[in-house]
Motif scaffolding. Structure first.
Motif, PDB file in Angstrom:
ATOM      1  N   UNK A 219       0.455  10.215   3.894  1.00  0.00           N
ATOM      2  CA  UNK A 219       1.182   9.646   5.035  1.00  0.00           C
ATOM      3  C   UNK A 219       1.925   8.372   4.647  1.00  0.00           C
ATOM      4  N   UNK A 220       1.472   7.716   3.582  1.00  0.00           N
ATOM      5  CA  UNK A 220       2.104   6.466   3.164  1.00  0.00           C
ATOM      6  C   UNK A 220       3.263   6.696   2.189  1.00  0.00           C
ATOM      7  N   UNK A 221       3.356   7.881   1.626  1.00  0.00           N
ATOM      8  CA  UNK A 221       4.294   8.124   0.532  1.00  0.00           C
ATOM      9  C   UNK A 221       5.751   8.032   0.975  1.00  0.00           C
ATOM     10  N   UNK A 222       6.082   8.552   2.161  1.00  0.00           N
ATOM     11  CA  UNK A 222       7.484   8.581   2.603  1.00  0.00           C
ATOM     12  C   UNK A 222       8.075   7.181   2.675  1.00  0.00           C
ATOM     13  N   UNK A 223       7.421   6.289   3.371  1.00  0.00           N
ATOM     14  CA  UNK A 223       7.906   4.908   3.438  1.00  0.00           C
ATOM     15  C   UNK A 223       7.857   4.241   2.069  1.00  0.00           C
ATOM     16  N   UNK A 224       6.838   4.589   1.281  1.00  0.00           N
ATOM     17  CA  UNK A 224       6.695   3.991  -0.037  1.00  0.00           C
ATOM     18  C   UNK A 224       7.846   4.330  -0.965  1.00  0.00           C
ATOM     19  N   UNK A 225       8.380   5.535  -0.819  1.00  0.00           N
ATOM     20  CA  UNK A 225       9.502   5.941  -1.658  1.00  0.00           C
ATOM     21  C   UNK A 225      10.712   5.053  -1.429  1.00  0.00           C
ATOM     22  N   UNK A 226      11.010   4.731  -0.191  1.00  0.00           N
ATOM     23  CA  UNK A 226      12.146   3.865   0.112  1.00  0.00           C
ATOM     24  C   UNK A 226      11.870   2.426  -0.339  1.00  0.00           C
ATOM     25  N   UNK A 227      10.645   1.974  -0.142  1.00  0.00           N
ATOM     26  CA  UNK A 227      10.282   0.627  -0.584  1.00  0.00           C
ATOM     27  C   UNK A 227      10.396   0.499  -2.103  1.00  0.00           C
ATOM     28  N   UNK A 228      10.006   1.551  -2.796  1.00  0.00           N
ATOM     29  CA  UNK A 228      10.128   1.549  -4.257  1.00  0.00           C
ATOM     30  C   UNK A 228      11.586   1.461  -4.670  1.00  0.00           C
ATOM     31  N   UNK A 229      12.428   2.256  -4.007  1.00  0.00           N
ATOM     32  CA  UNK A 229      13.859   2.251  -4.325  1.00  0.00           C
ATOM     33  C   UNK A 229      14.467   0.878  -4.073  1.00  0.00           C
ATOM     34  N   UNK A 230      14.026   0.191  -3.047  1.00  0.00           N
ATOM     35  CA  UNK A 230      14.598  -1.106  -2.700  1.00  0.00           C
ATOM     36  C   UNK A 230      14.085  -2.237  -3.582  1.00  0.00           C
ATOM     37  N   UNK A 231      12.856  -2.127  -4.059  1.00  0.00           N
ATOM     38  CA  UNK A 231      12.227  -3.270  -4.723  1.00  0.00           C
ATOM     39  C   UNK A 231      11.867  -3.064  -6.192  1.00  0.00           C
ATOM     40  N   UNK A 232      11.687  -1.823  -6.616  1.00  0.00           N
ATOM     41  CA  UNK A 232      11.132  -1.562  -7.950  1.00  0.00           C
ATOM     42  C   UNK A 232      12.055  -0.800  -8.888  1.00  0.00           C
TER      43      UNK A 232
ATOM     44  N   UNK B 215       0.824  -1.202   0.000  1.00  0.00           N
ATOM     45  CA  UNK B 215       0.000   0.000   0.000  1.00  0.00           C
ATOM     46  C   UNK B 215       0.862   1.258   0.000  1.00  0.00           C
ATOM     47  N   UNK B 216       1.922   1.234   0.778  1.00  0.00           N
ATOM     48  CA  UNK B 216       2.831   2.381   0.841  1.00  0.00           C
ATOM     49  C   UNK B 216       3.538   2.582  -0.489  1.00  0.00           C
ATOM     50  N   UNK B 217       3.962   1.487  -1.102  1.00  0.00           N
ATOM     51  CA  UNK B 217       4.620   1.581  -2.409  1.00  0.00           C
ATOM     52  C   UNK B 217       3.656   2.133  -3.452  1.00  0.00           C
TER      53      UNK B 217
END
Length: 287
Positions: A203-216, A186-188
């Protein structure tokens, strides 16, 4: 003769037919009409003798003139093919850049490609090539594998994930169902949609940005603008192939949809594939 009825007003004999007291006059047909009728009979007889017209059990009369509409059409088609042969040979022996550089040959190729598109491609991409859910729009300038003539040719010739072609385009998005939690997906997704200014939960975007960088980012790029060498789409342009919105992205991460496009080279031949590539390139989104 005594039974004949004569109309009192006109003095014309009636036919004997009567409806509600109204009698039908027995006026003769005008001579010009009678002569015209006889002429049509003569014309019909002459036509039947001169042209094929009378059906038989297994065939029809040939007519004295030996005319055949089927033979005439066959001759016209043969003449058209003969007239096209020179241009088709030039297309077969020329590169795509050479075809496009020649205005006359480019026009001929695009016209042939338009016809081939209606027969082979419109069922998925639409008659106007605007695409549909799961099928790309070929009019815009957003391309999964590139919009240059040679890129388009390779995509048409070898297809996408076509198991029968060793040179087919292949891109497989893995399922993240066992790699990320539902909340992480959801965050991603929130971060991805924020790239086009449509995020519903910042509120979900900050964590999603790092998750995107790590996985996508390995496939879609650090800026999420895609990678044509891998067929990874641009995620920052608000153009979606299947569905749009955060939930749709989560669904794609859980169970990725992978469309298949057939390889057209063995089906229609190199010349027709070149014509299709020229036509698609000419739609406005070609590079």
């Amino acid at each position: 003769m005594a039974d004949k009825h004569i109309d009192e007003i006109s003095g014309v004999e009636t036919t004997g037919h009567e409806w509600d007291g109204i009698r039908e006059l027995n006026n003769p047909m005008p001579r010009w009409w009678v002569y015209t009728f006889y002429a049509t009979i003569l014309w019909g007889v002459g036509y039947a003798v001169a042209y094929p017209s009378i059906p038989l059990l297994t065939d029809a009369t040939k007519g004295m003139l030996g005319f055949s509409s089927r033979a005439e059409v066959s001759t016209e088609l043969a003449n058209a093919k003969a007239a096209q042969a020179g241009s088709l040979e030039r297309i077969a022996s020329s590169s795509l850049d050479e075809i496009i550089a020649d205005p006359q040959l480019q026009q001929f190729a695009a016209a042939g490609g338009a016809s081939a598109f209606k027969v082979n491609c419109a069922q998925c991409h639409g008659s106007g090539a605007a695409g549909a859910k799961g099928f790309p729009n070929l009019n815009d300038d957003e391309w999964l594998w590139g919009g240059k003539p040679e890129d388009i040719y390779l995509t048409i010739a070898h297809g996408i994930r076509h198991s029968g072609d060793a040179e087919t385009r292949v891109s497989e998005m893995p399922s993240f169902a066992e790699m990320l939690t539902h909340e992480e997906m959801r965050e991603t997704a929130a971060y991805v949609v924020s790239l086009s200014g449509t995020s519903s939960d910042l509120a979900l975007v900050t964590n999603g940005k790092q998750l995107f960088a790590d996985n996508c980012s390995a496939c879609h790029g650090a800026d999420a603008k895609g990678n044509r060498e891998m067929g990874a789409p641009n995620l920052a342009d608000a153009i979606w192939l299947n569905e749009e919105g955060e939930q749709a992205i989560v669904n794609q991460m859980k169970a990725p949809k992978h469309g298949v496009m057939p390889a057209w080279l063995p089906r229609i031949g190199d010349t027709a594939v070149k014509q299709l590539a020229v036509f698609v390139h000419s739609l406005g989104g070609g590079e």
